[in-house]
Every structure is written in structure tokens, then in C-alpha cells.
Write a protein that holds these residues in place. Structure first.
Motif, short mmCIF file in Angstrom:
data_model
loop_
_atom_site.label_atom_id
_atom_site.label_comp_id
_atom_site.label_asym_id
_atom_site.label_seq_id
_atom_site.Cartn_x
_atom_site.Cartn_y
_atom_site.Cartn_z
N VAL A 128 42.70 -18.75 101.85
CA VAL A 128 41.12 -19.18 103.41
C VAL A 128 41.62 -21.07 103.63
O VAL A 128 41.34 -20.52 104.81
N ASP A 129 41.48 -21.18 103.07
CA ASP A 129 41.16 -22.70 103.40
C ASP A 129 42.31 -23.64 104.17
O ASP A 129 42.43 -24.35 105.46
N LYS A 130 43.68 -22.81 103.27
CA LYS A 130 44.98 -23.45 104.05
C LYS A 130 44.38 -22.35 105.79
O LYS A 130 45.79 -23.24 106.75
N VAL A 181 20.42 -29.26 113.71
CA VAL A 181 19.09 -29.18 114.48
C VAL A 181 19.34 -28.31 115.35
O VAL A 181 19.55 -28.55 116.40
N GLU A 182 18.17 -28.16 115.46
CA GLU A 182 17.43 -26.67 116.48
C GLU A 182 16.38 -26.93 117.65
O GLU A 182 16.56 -26.33 118.35
N THR A 183 15.62 -28.05 117.08
CA THR A 183 15.14 -28.76 119.01
C THR A 183 14.60 -29.70 118.88
O THR A 183 15.08 -30.75 118.17
N GLY A 210 24.01 -29.06 115.94
CA GLY A 210 23.23 -27.65 115.32
C GLY A 210 23.17 -26.97 116.91
O GLY A 210 23.71 -27.63 118.33
N TYR A 211 22.07 -26.05 117.34
CA TYR A 211 22.31 -24.29 117.74
C TYR A 211 21.27 -25.58 119.18
O TYR A 211 21.98 -24.93 120.32
N LEU A 212 20.73 -26.46 118.35
CA LEU A 212 20.15 -27.09 120.26
C LEU A 212 21.12 -27.73 120.85
O LEU A 212 20.84 -27.67 122.17
P1 C2E Z 1 28.85 -25.73 106.44
O1 C2E Z 1 29.91 -25.98 106.12
O2 C2E Z 1 27.25 -26.56 105.96
O3 C2E Z 1 27.87 -25.59 107.39
C1 C2E Z 1 26.99 -25.06 108.40
C2 C2E Z 1 26.40 -23.93 108.96
O4 C2E Z 1 25.07 -23.91 109.37
C3 C2E Z 1 27.57 -22.81 109.40
O5 C2E Z 1 26.88 -22.02 108.48
C4 C2E Z 1 26.71 -23.32 111.04
O6 C2E Z 1 26.60 -22.11 112.14
C5 C2E Z 1 25.48 -22.93 110.65
N1 C2E Z 1 24.42 -23.94 111.51
C6 C2E Z 1 25.00 -24.71 112.56
N2 C2E Z 1 23.70 -24.97 112.82
C7 C2E Z 1 22.37 -24.49 112.62
C8 C2E Z 1 21.61 -24.73 113.81
O7 C2E Z 1 21.47 -25.61 114.23
N3 C2E Z 1 20.57 -23.71 112.86
C9 C2E Z 1 20.92 -22.55 112.23
N4 C2E Z 1 20.15 -21.59 111.35
N5 C2E Z 1 22.07 -22.60 111.12
C10 C2E Z 1 23.71 -24.07 111.63
P2 C2E Z 1 28.11 -20.33 109.22
O8 C2E Z 1 28.95 -20.42 109.85
O9 C2E Z 1 27.77 -19.24 108.25
O10 C2E Z 1 28.96 -21.61 107.52
C11 C2E Z 1 28.44 -21.20 105.81
C12 C2E Z 1 29.71 -21.43 105.16
O11 C2E Z 1 30.81 -21.47 105.01
C13 C2E Z 1 30.14 -23.39 105.80
O12 C2E Z 1 28.83 -24.32 105.47
C14 C2E Z 1 30.46 -23.37 104.78
O13 C2E Z 1 30.25 -24.04 103.64
C15 C2E Z 1 31.52 -22.09 104.39
N6 C2E Z 1 32.76 -22.52 105.71
C16 C2E Z 1 32.56 -21.43 106.28
N7 C2E Z 1 34.28 -21.65 107.26
C17 C2E Z 1 34.15 -22.03 105.99
C18 C2E Z 1 35.85 -22.20 105.66
O14 C2E Z 1 36.87 -22.27 106.87
N8 C2E Z 1 36.65 -22.70 104.43
C19 C2E Z 1 35.17 -22.71 103.28
N9 C2E Z 1 36.17 -23.39 101.97
N10 C2E Z 1 34.41 -22.66 103.41
C20 C2E Z 1 33.70 -22.20 105.10
#
Ligand code: C2E
Ligand code: MG
Ligand code: MG
Ligand code: MG
Length: 274
Positions: free
Chosen positions: A89-91, A237-239, A256-258
């Protein structure tokens, strides 16, 4: 009687348990197929710098399962981490991000992408080799890449961690500590490791407007970052109220979604100036 009840319950628990195992096993197989078929998708979420206009974003993986629909990365990443699948996945993700950077550079666009690396992958003996092969085969300039590591890499032997990071650092890779403050934390590692950035976890931002403890926590992260000369990204950051407080405490990079949600990479490219 109660003994019978106990037995019945254990039967129910057991069948649920097997069902879960079977589901997880099937999902794992499906993920393997998805990687082979290139069914995963690269999404990008903007990171807004207070002063520098260089477009940068975090790469976030997406998977639309043929039968079950969109599956959260929280679920399938955790599943992949139970086997070596996480390495694939990472690669896959890093390769896609690098290819995009190279392709965009050819048309004159200098971008920066942060890619998540799982702790399981980082501590694998071939981690370094995996990174270098991808850099070489795509021809990317590693200075355009930040690797986001979580604090769970620190369960590994410290000298090994330093060696791995240093080796990539000499090629220009940046390092970020993701979900900063939520994991195994010892501040001394920030001094010893070639870290460039910390990312404040979303959980500290949610109650920022009415929770003074979270405010002082974020403030101390900013102070630590300043004394170690690190950039700070605040995620989730949403707001605009949250943004106002953050800008009073420091001037972090905001994700963030903001400003923007994660979007398919083509859509993200469409938002860039020419
Ligand atoms: P993360 O790396 O801490 O990524 C940030 C997460 O916060 C993402 O969730 C993003 O969509 C979400 N986010 C960003 N801004 C906001 C906001 O304003 N409000 C809310 N509610 N959420 C926000 P996502 O995309 O669901 O990914 C979850 C986790 O999955 C990631 O946390 C990361 O740990 C993992 N991940 C995602 N893609 C990869 C990848 O390619 N490789 C690996 N190893 N892990 C991944
Ligand atoms: Mg991340
Ligand atoms: Mg994060
Ligand atoms: Mg997080």
C-alpha cells in the motif's frame, strides 16, 4: 441454568468471531487484488501555508470496494498493517505521488506532497531500499517529498531509526511527525532525529474554541516547534473560529475542511494556478 446460558453465549461469540475473521480475511484478499489492479486512488488535500504560495498537499489513499463501496482508510490501513500488505500500500501510494510530481514538473509546476508511511513499514529491514528504488525509478526530486511518520516508529531501536532517516535526509526528503501528541511521546527524540515538521492531531483542534486546556496544549506544541525550528501543520481545521485562535497562538500551516477536503488528484491539479 446459568451454565447453559454461558455456553450459548460462547457459541454466539464464537460464530461472530469467526465471521469477523472471515470478513477481515476476505477484505485483505480484496485489497491485494485492488493493489494489483490499480484500483486504489490517490486523493490530495491542500495544506495552506500562511506566507509561502508553493502548492502542497497530503496524499490520502482511497479505495472503492467493488461490492462494499468506499471503505475508510482507518479500516483497511489497520487491516493491511496486520500483514506485509501495508508495504505494498505504502509503495503504491509513494510511487503515484512521485509520478505525479515528475509529470507536473515537466510542465513547470513545482509542487510538494506529503506521504504517510506506516510504522510497520518504516521498521521493516527493506524500508530504505523501497524508498530509494521508488525515487530512482520515478526520477522524482526527493526534496519534493515529505514522509509523515507516526510516533509508533519510536518503538524501534533508536539508532536504526536515526540511520534510516539520515540516509533519506541526505537526499532531501523532509520528515513530519504525524498525529503529534497522541502517541508514545518523548520530546528528546525531536532533538536527536532529523525531523522538519510536526502535525498537530485533529483531536486537539476539535474543542479548541472552548477548551483552554487544548489551547495551551496547542500553544506548547508551537513553542516546542519554534525552539526546535520545526514547521507546524495543524490538521482537521474546520471553522474560521479555530483558525483565528490558531493564528493567535502561532501561524501554522493549515490542513482541514475549512480550506479543502481531500479530492481526487486531478481535481486538486485543476485548482492550481497555471
Ligand atoms: P492522517 O494521516 O492523520 O490523515 C488525516 C486525516 O484527517 C485524513 O483522514 C483526512 O481526510 C482527515 N481530515 C483532514 N481534514 C479534516 C477535517 O477538517 N475534518 C475531519 N473530520 N477530518 C479531516 P483519512 O483520509 O480518512 O485517513 C485516515 C488515516 O489513514 C490517515 O490519518 C493515515 O493515518 C491513514 N492513511 C491514509 N492514506 C494512507 C496511505 O497512503 N498510507 C498509509 N500508511 N496510511 C494512510
Ligand atoms: Mg498523515
Ligand atoms: Mg495526521
Ligand atoms: Mg490524525
Amino acid at each position: 441454568n446459568s451454565k447453559d446460558l454461558g455456553n450459548n453465549q460462547s457459541v454466539i461469540y464464537r460464530s461472530e468471531f469467526y465471521q469477523q475473521i472471515t470478513d477481515a480475511f476476505e477484505l485483505q484478499k480484496d485489497l491485494e487484488v485492488a493493489i494489483e489492479n490499480n484500483d486504489l486512488e490517490l486523493y490530495l488535500q491542500s495544506q495552506i501555508h500562511p506566507h509561502e504560495p508553493l502548492p502542497r498537499a497530503e496524499a490520502l489513499i482511497r479505495w472503492q470496494h467493488p461490492k462494499r463501496g468506499w471503505i475508510s482508510p482507518e479500516i483497511f490501513i489497520a487491516l493491511a498493517e496486520e500483514s506485509n500488505l501495508i508495504i505494498e500500500v505504502d509503495k503504491w501510494m509513494l510511487t503515484e505521488a512521485c509520478k505525479l510530481l515528475v509529470q507536473q514538473r515537466k510542465i513547470g509546476r513545482q509542487l510538494h506532497i506529503s506521504v504517510n508511511i506506516s510504522g510497520q513499514h518504516f521498521s521493516h529491514p527493506n524500508f530504505l531500499e523501497h524508498m530509494l528504488i521508488i525515487f530512482a525509478s520515478t526520477g522524482v526530486d526527493p526534496r519534493q517529498i515529505t514522509l509523515e511518520l507516526t510516533e509508533n516508529i519510536f518503538l524501534d531501536d533508536f539508532d536504526t531509526i536515526i540511520d534510516k532517516m539520515q540516509e533519506l535526509k541526505t537526499r532531501g526528503v523532509r520528515f513530519s511527525i504525524d498525529d503529534f501528541g497522541t502517541g508514545y511521546s518523548s520530546l528528546s527524540y525531536l532533538k536527536r532525529l532529523p525531523v522538519d515538521e510536526v502535525k498537530v492531531d485533529r483531536s486537539f483542534v476539535q474543542k479548541l474554541t472552548d477548551n483552554e486546556e487544548d489551547q495551551s496544549l496547542v500553544k506548547s506544541v508551537f513553542e516546542i516547534a519554534q525552539s526546535f525550528n520545526l514547521e507546524v501543520v495543524v490538521e482537521g481545521v474546520e471553522t474560521s473560529e479555530q483558525e483565528v485562535i490558531l493564528n493567535q497562538l502561532g501561524e501554522p500551516i493549515i490542513q482541514g475542511y475549512l480550506y479543502a477536503r481531500p479530492v481526487p488528484y486531478r481535481k486538486w491539479l485543476d485548482t492550481l494556478p497555471n
